[in-house]
Write an enzyme that holds these catalytic residues in place. Structure first.
Site, PDB file in Angstrom:
ATOM      1  N   CYS A 260     -32.817  56.601  38.293  1.00  0.00           N
ATOM      2  CA  CYS A 260     -32.264  55.740  39.339  1.00  0.00           C
ATOM      3  C   CYS A 260     -31.600  54.502  38.722  1.00  0.00           C
ATOM      4  O   CYS A 260     -30.589  54.634  38.042  1.00  0.00           O
ATOM      5  CB  CYS A 260     -33.352  55.380  40.353  1.00  0.00           C
ATOM      6  SG  CYS A 260     -32.669  54.723  41.897  1.00  0.00           S
ATOM      7  N   HIS A 344     -34.771  60.918  42.053  1.00  0.00           N
ATOM      8  CA  HIS A 344     -36.168  60.644  41.701  1.00  0.00           C
ATOM      9  C   HIS A 344     -36.927  61.953  41.458  1.00  0.00           C
ATOM     10  O   HIS A 344     -37.480  62.524  42.396  1.00  0.00           O
ATOM     11  CB  HIS A 344     -36.861  59.862  42.824  1.00  0.00           C
ATOM     12  CG  HIS A 344     -36.445  58.432  42.899  1.00  0.00           C
ATOM     13  ND1 HIS A 344     -37.136  57.414  42.290  1.00  0.00           N
ATOM     14  CD2 HIS A 344     -35.383  57.839  43.507  1.00  0.00           C
ATOM     15  CE1 HIS A 344     -36.538  56.255  42.514  1.00  0.00           C
ATOM     16  NE2 HIS A 344     -35.465  56.489  43.253  1.00  0.00           N
ATOM     17  N   GLU A 346     -39.721  62.253  40.177  1.00  0.00           N
ATOM     18  CA  GLU A 346     -41.159  62.037  40.413  1.00  0.00           C
ATOM     19  C   GLU A 346     -41.502  62.154  41.894  1.00  0.00           C
ATOM     20  O   GLU A 346     -42.678  62.072  42.260  1.00  0.00           O
ATOM     21  CB  GLU A 346     -41.572  60.665  39.868  1.00  0.00           C
ATOM     22  CG  GLU A 346     -41.337  59.493  40.798  1.00  0.00           C
ATOM     23  CD  GLU A 346     -39.877  59.076  40.925  1.00  0.00           C
ATOM     24  OE1 GLU A 346     -39.578  58.194  41.742  1.00  0.00           O
ATOM     25  OE2 GLU A 346     -39.012  59.632  40.208  1.00  0.00           O
TER      26      GLU A 346
END
Length: 1366
Positions: A260, A344, A346
């Protein structure tokens, strides 16, 4: 929650001066920030604690927020908050449509509002978040302020937070070490990191040294460098960029991975430039294509700046690109170990598809540490490359010349009109690829069997022998098996096993046949699921009753028995002991060779996902749905809500990831459905089943999301990559994405169990429903009450007075349980008690309680006390005008007038699949009172067509065929069209069939609201069957322009008294009749004319409450039933004629002059409802003189009613005399049959005359050289205890028709098409009347020697026709 409790008023003020008033929640303080929207449907705790939202006012597009509350503050082994992405809320404020103050989840510790109060963050609810999202989309992100109250004077200047160094505000103040003994050692630069980035690295064994954003980086102290996400403009992070550049310039080239903002910082350090996006990408469904493999992945995103890919310096390559807006989503160095991604991986919140990037990063770090050079680009490609199970047969684009499609046959319980929709979509998709299509389907009422769709249609039984003959004749290259339900699937499996496809070189397109077999065979399915570490409920596959009993002993009672290779839970049920199981097993093994005995999970939550996968392993979930009813009730019998309301982000994505893993494991290509049983008190779940084909849920999911699943599945079966297919709703984005919903959908089944006197009304694991409805709203209560009215037009909504209170019915559900639930809430039952009794989630029960509580408030008022505020709230809760009128003791029109005078009218909203993030090119619409603006303008001049509503016994796919035919003809004539319908199974509710589709109620109130908004040229009511006709007079009284036959004439035909009186006036013979005034006069009439007599209510369909009375006791019972069904209209009693022949007439007239006419004769005598009768056309036994009389009567009635458009008439013939039974001034059930048999489109002609086109009369009565026979499809095997004797009230669920050179050939094929097994060593006797039964002994005597010699013989004796087979 107290419904009368007043929240504090607050406002969202935008920098352009817009003031949006709402209600305050959370902290009662003002807040400034950049206003941004996010399209995720779950994950609000994770989003609010994401530091990237610092200084932003977050608008959530999904309207129902806070449903599962907020979890506790427990920590994991690394002392990180387990459920949050930071130690605090970072968003400056939250904007939602509706806040849930009564959440329901086993993990909740507090409400969203309480949590925000604790963190000092304000929220505002009651905002039209869709309208606000559209504003941001068109103008770009803007500054805003949440203020308490409504501002009366200009506010202080807005300050842009992006001009501050937001990273410095969110970054940690001192270094922290996690997992000090771990390896490798990663330096994490905290620019505002999410805790799940730490978790993803820690669970892989790394040591993490987390440092400030501006920390001087010493590569000697780490093995790899990780750059986190964060808020704001990367250009303000000059210190961090210089530090990163210094690391990159060193000769040791330590691996770097950025996410990001970390991606943007790495890019700028490498020499790229960045730019501010118009409104950014924030959501959980952003599609990103990997450059090395071409595969597309779903990603979670939250950023307002992007890297300018055109500025990439030498040596750097784009890694991922956003498939929708083509912005850069990642970069990689061609030789050095540096890479980063904009999204993202994650997740939290969002999909887990690319968490593997952390594995790649750590592999690169370990290899670099060991002195091994490794290419990040190559490693990423190897990690993300799809490797087919069979390398010798790689995925490729297919170019078949001709494709065979197997349909689903007659509509039955468990397999209804959804397959007409899916098959029609498949044909459309194949035609776009210039592929010839051949369809086999004996269901003559379907749209897919119409001219102009498939190149050839065979009206033949879906049996291997017939399909093989078509293959020999047509020589197709490919076949589609997954668009015709279980019927097509089972037929296809038999053809595969017998080697037919291989013999004629026919390729099975889409999902491999082996995958289908593996998902259908329960034993193989369980073994295959276990291979990937997933679980099905403890179960055993058995093949006999004894084996079933032995398996149940091991699993322990209660158990569930399910037949394999069956549809709609046929042959399934729960058993609490040996006797119950023995009975169930015997029934189930009659339908299937294999039976599954499952450990009962009754009472668990049921959730399902629709999954799409292409041949290149691009995989998405299109829709997830949650059943309101707990496990134990078949999903087709359940109330279903989309999207799920009570799953957290963790649960939602856990099940999503499992679904994708399972579908990949089975190698499904196309669309499939996976169902789960979820423990309501933990994260434990089991996989119930996978349907590797289009299903009922697929049609529902398509209509719920606007994503055309069947169309896409057909394209994928040709080897077309999913990212290459366009989203047909937006017209600009890819179909490889997961829809965002900004509304709530509720599906409710329709049962017709009242038609069967001895059938249990209990519902369970085996389907009994005959149709379903789908309602859309921006509030659950709104959609739920809409759906209840759609399901039964006589129901007002969630009405506590429909059924008496019964704990037994709450615990053991029936088709009316929702109304028992309403009665229980009215009686004061607590939510906890109802949850214990019903096992329905508390969230849904609380929403239902809100409705009943508000009803109590309204019942305490009279109309004068009904304020604008109270009335608006009632409409927002889904109450209809008629409902409100009954509460305040007024009339529907009076409430409507008050509503319009106070400016309370519904807003028109679009379904666009993307929650307003992109403009929609189609108009798929619904009405809501939970909004503040329309999504579109109303140019006027369109033509409105009203559909047929829910499928029920008596009104099914044949009326949808008529409505679609009308839309198509209007389009051919250059007319723009509006369709109003709410049935998710239909082709008419496919959004590209018309210019504007309103997925709405077919009631006077709603149709009039749409009419007032759209100002159309007129409304066509006569194409949708009985339901639109019922509102004709109400619309007419309000000066709505009704096209076609005048509503007075419609009323003259529908009103039994008026119609009978008209026939007497024009001298047309009819059975003796009398209008019901009281029981005494009715009994006197019946005694005068002699029993039996027929009781006939007005304005009903399928003979509802129509009965033959043989005694005064019968008469009394039937008159009460008829009066209940037809409260506002007269009931007529007429003499019932025995042993008479029944005749159907379908015709189209213009100003009373007939333009075309068809006659069908019934095989059965009068007394069997025309929908249950076997029909033959052209007529075979009616002489020319009788036909002339029929035409004369038809002309007289058409003239008297001044018919313009379609009409249907039924007559009876006895002793050379014709009598008229009834006339319906609308299309009939037999319109598709006569149109296709006579090769003349009656609906097209009717449409032309309705809009004033000149049409010349044509004689089509004699047909075109073939005889058609229409045979009913019954579902008695689903309805234990049903009387299979046919009568004047309809009981069939569908129909089929076949053609032949004569009626015998056509009849035989049609009977076989219903699943009728022609006896091999027996004889079929069709007894025409009571008189002929005396001949049966003679027939049997005659037949015996014929059977012994094995000669095929057809014997004709009066009305008795028989086939004798060897």
């Amino acid at each position: 929650m107290c419904l009368t409790e007043k929240k504090s008023t607050c406002s969202l003020v935008l920098e352009d001066g817009t003031v949006l008033p709402g209600e305050s929640f959370g902290a009662k303080i003002p807040a400034d920030g950049e206003v941004v929207f996010q399209t995720g449907m779950v994950g609000y705790p994770e989003s609010l604690t994401d530091p990237s939202y610092h200084a932003q006012i977050l608008v959530l597009t999904y309207p129902l927020v806070g449903n599962y509350g907020i979890p506790g503050d427990d920590k994991d082994q690394h002392n990180l908050p387990r459920w949050f992405e930071s130690h605090r809320i970072w968003a400056a404020g939250l904007v939602v449509r509706e806040l849930c103050e009564t959440p329901s989840h086993w993990r909740q510790a507090r409400t969203l509002s309480q949590w925000m109060t604790d963190h000092g963050v304000p929220g505002i609810c009651g905002i039209d978040t869709r309208e606000l999202t559209k504003k941001i989309r068109s103008k770009g992100t803007m500054l805003g302020r949440i203020v308490m109250g409504v501002p009366e004077s200009p506010l202080a200047e807005f300050r842009d937070p992006n001009k501050r160094n937001l990273v410095a505000e969110v970054s940690i103040k001192a270094p922290v070490v996690y997992n000090a003994e771990g390896c490798p050692r990663i330096c994490v630069v905290d620019c505002g990191l999410k805790y799940n980035q730490l978790r993803c690295l820690l669970t892989r064994g790394a040591r993490l040294d987390v440092v400030r954003w501006d920390h001087t980086l010493n590569p000697e102290q780490f093995d790899g460098l990780f750059l986190s996400n964060g808020p704001g403009d990367p250009a303000l992070c000059g210190v961090a960029i210089d530090n990163i550049r210094n690391v990159m310039l060193r000769e040791d080239h330590k691996p770097i991975f950025g996410i990001c903002l970390g991606h943007q910082l790495l890019a700028v350090a490498a020499g790229c430039s960045t730019f501010k996006m118009k409104y950014g990408n924030r959501g959980h469904n952003q599609p990103c294509t990997h450059h090395g493999t071409g595969r597309c992945f779903m990603t979670s995103q939250n950023h307002g700046f992007a890297v300018d890919v055109s500025s990439l310096p030498t040596g750097w390559l784009p890694l991922f690109t956003n498939t929708n807006d083509n912005t850069n989503e990642g970069i990689v160095h061609s030789t050095l170990p540096y890479f980063s991604v904009q999204f993202h991986p994650e997740h939290t919140a969002g999909p887990q598809d690319l968490e593997c990037l952390f594995d790649v990063f750590l592999d690169v770090v370990k290899n670099h540490k060991a002195g091994r050079d490794i290419s990040v680009q190559q490693l990423l490609t190897e990690q993300l490359l799809y490797r087919p199970v069979c390398p010798t047969n790689p995925a490729q684009r297919l170019h078949p010349r001709k494709v065979l499609i197997l349909g689903s046959g007659g509509l039955s319980i468990g397999q209804a009109g959804e397959f007409d929709y899916s098959g029609s979509q498949a044909i459309k998709a194949l035609k776009e690829e210039n592929i010839q299509t051949v369809l086999i389907n004996p269901n003559i009422a379907t749209v897919q069997t119409s001219k102009g769709l498939a190149d050839k249609v065979y009206f033949l039984p879906l049996m291997p022998e017939y399909v093989e003959q078509v293959i020999i004749s047509e020589r197709p290259d490919g076949v589609l098996l997954t668009f015709g339900g279980q019927t097509a699937l089972n037929c296809g499996v038999k053809l595969q096993h017998s080697g037919v496809f291989e013999k004629y070189n026919v390729t099975i397109l889409g999902t491999p046949i082996q995958s289908i077999i593996e998902t259908e065979d329960r034993k193989i399915f369980a073994d295959r699921i276990n291979e990937i570490g997933e679980r099905v409920a403890p179960s055993a596959a058995v093949y006999s009753v004894q084996e079933a009993l032995e398996a149940a002993e091991k699993l322990e009672y209660p158990v569930m028995a399910r037949a394999a290779f069956s549809l709609g839970g046929l042959g399934s049920g729960f058993a609490n002991n040996k006797e119950e199981l023995r009975c169930l097993a015997q029934q189930a093994l009659a339908h299937s060779r294999q039976l599954i005995i499952d450990k009962s999970l009754k009472g668990w939550k049921e959730v399902e996902y629709e999954v799409v996968r292409d041949a290149y392993d691009n995989c998405i979930t299109v829709c997830n749905m949650e059943n309101v009813d707990p496990l134990g009730i078949h999903t087709g019998e359940s109330i279903v809500v989309a999207p799920s309301q009570t799953l957290t982000n963790r649960e939602y994505n856990l099940l999503r990831t499992t679904a994708i893993n399972v579908i990949r494991h089975f190698g499904v290509v196309g669309e499939c459905n996976i169902q789960y049983a979820c423990n309501p008190n933990s994260e434990e779940y089991y996989i119930i089943e996978v349907n590797a084909r289009l299903s009922r849920s697929s049609a529902l999911a398509s209509k719920a999301t606007g994503y055309p699943l069947a169309y896409v599945a057909a394209k994928l079966s040709l080897g077309i990559p999913l990212p290459d297919i366009r989203n047909s709703v937006t017209g600009s984005t890819t179909a490889c994405f997961e829809p965002s919903l900004d509304y709530c959908v509720v599906k409710i089944p329709r049962w017709d169990l009242s038609k069967f006197t001895r059938v249990s009304t209990k519902i369970g694991s085996s389907m009994k429903s005959v149709g379903e409805v789908m309602a859309i709203g921006r509030k659950f209560e709104e959609a739920f009450q809409k759906a209840l009215r759609m399901m039964d037009e006589n129901v007002l909504g969630f009405d506590p007075y429909v059924k008496a209170l019964s704990d037994e019915e709450l615990e053991t559900p029936t088709d009316k349980r929702m109304f028992v639930l309403a009665a229980a809430l009215k009686a004061g039952y607590s939510i906890d008690r109802l949850c214990d009794l019903t096992k329905i989630d508390r969230w849904f029960l609380q929403k239902m309680k809100n409705i009943v509580d508000y009803q109590v408030i309204l019942e305490s008022l009279g109309q004068p006390q009904l304020s604008q505020e109270l009335l608006l709230k009632a409409k927002q809760y889904g109450f209809s005008d008629k409902q409100i009128a009954t509460f305040v003791k007024s009339t529907e029109l009076s409430v409507r007038r008050k509503r319009e005078e106070t400016g309370i009218t519904p807003y028109v909203k679009q379904i666009d699949t993307v929650a307003a993030e992109w403009p929609a090119s189609t108009n798929y619409l619904y009405l809501t009172y939970n909004g503040s603006a329309h999504d579109l303008t109303f140019p006027g001049g369109l033509t409105m067509v009203i559909g047929s509503g829910v499928y029920r016994i008596g009104s099914s796919v044949e009326f949808d065929w008529c409505a679609v035919g009308c839309l198509r003809e209007l389009r051919n004539l250059g007319k723009k069209t509006i369709m109003v319908n709410y049935n998710p199974e239909t082709v008419s509710t496919d959004y590209d069939m018309c210019d504007r589709l309103y997925f709405e109620e077919i009631s006077f109130e709603v149709v009039m609201d749409i009419y007032n908004a759209e100002n159309p040229e007129g409304i066509i009511l006569c194409m949708g069957g009985q339901l639109p006709n019922n509102i004709a007079m109400d619309l007419h009284r309000q000066q709505a322009r009704i096209l076609g036959t005048s509503p007075e004439s419609v009323d003259g035909a529908e009103n039994r008294f008026k119609f009978s009186r008209m026939l007497d006036r024009i001298g047309i013979s009819q059975p003796r009749w009398k209008e019901l005034t009281n029981l005494k006069s009715a009994i006197e009439f019946c005694e005068e004319v002699g029993y039996p007599c027929l009781v006939r209510p007005s304005y009903v369909l399928s003979g509802a409450a129509m009965n033959v009375a043989h005694s005064p006791q019968d008469l009394e019972t039937y008159l009460k039933s008829a009066s209940d069904v037809s409260k506002e209209h007269p009931v007529v009693i007429s003499k019932f004629l025995l042993e008479a022949k029944e005749i159907d007439v379908d015709a189209v007239a213009y100003d009373g002059i007939i333009l075309c006419l068809a006659v069908c004769e019934h095989v059965e005598n009068a007394g069997v409802h025309s929908g249950d009768a076997t029909l033959v056309t052209p007529p075979q036994d009616i002489n020319p003189q009788t036909l002339q009389k029929i035409m004369a009567i038809s002309r007289a009635i058409a003239g008297a009613l001044e018919v313009t458009g379609p009409f249907n008439m039924q007559l009876i013939a006895k002793d050379n005399e014709l009598k008229v039974i009834e006339c319906n001034v609308r299309v009939s059930r037999s319109f598709p049959f006569v149109s296709k048999t006579l090769d003349f489109d009656f609906v097209a002609v009717a449409t032309r005359v309705i809009i004033g086109e000149k049409v010349d009369p044509v004689d089509v009565l004699a047909g075109c050289g073939k005889v058609g026979v229409k045979v009913p499809q019954f579902s008695f095997s689903r309805l234990a205890g049903a009387d299979v004797m046919l009568g004047v009230e309809m009981s069939s669920t569908g129909e089929v028709a076949c053609f032949g050179e004569n009626r015998y050939e056509a009849y035989l094929k049609a009977m076989m098409s219903t699943g009728f097994q022609i006896p091999k060593k027996a004889i079929l006797l069709s007894i025409g009347s009571f008189k002929v039964r005396s001949c049966i002994v003679i027939i049997i005597r005659f037949s015996s020697p014929v059977l012994e010699t094995g000669i095929q013989n057809i014997c004709k004796m009066k009305q008795v026709h028989k086939y004798v087979w060897k």
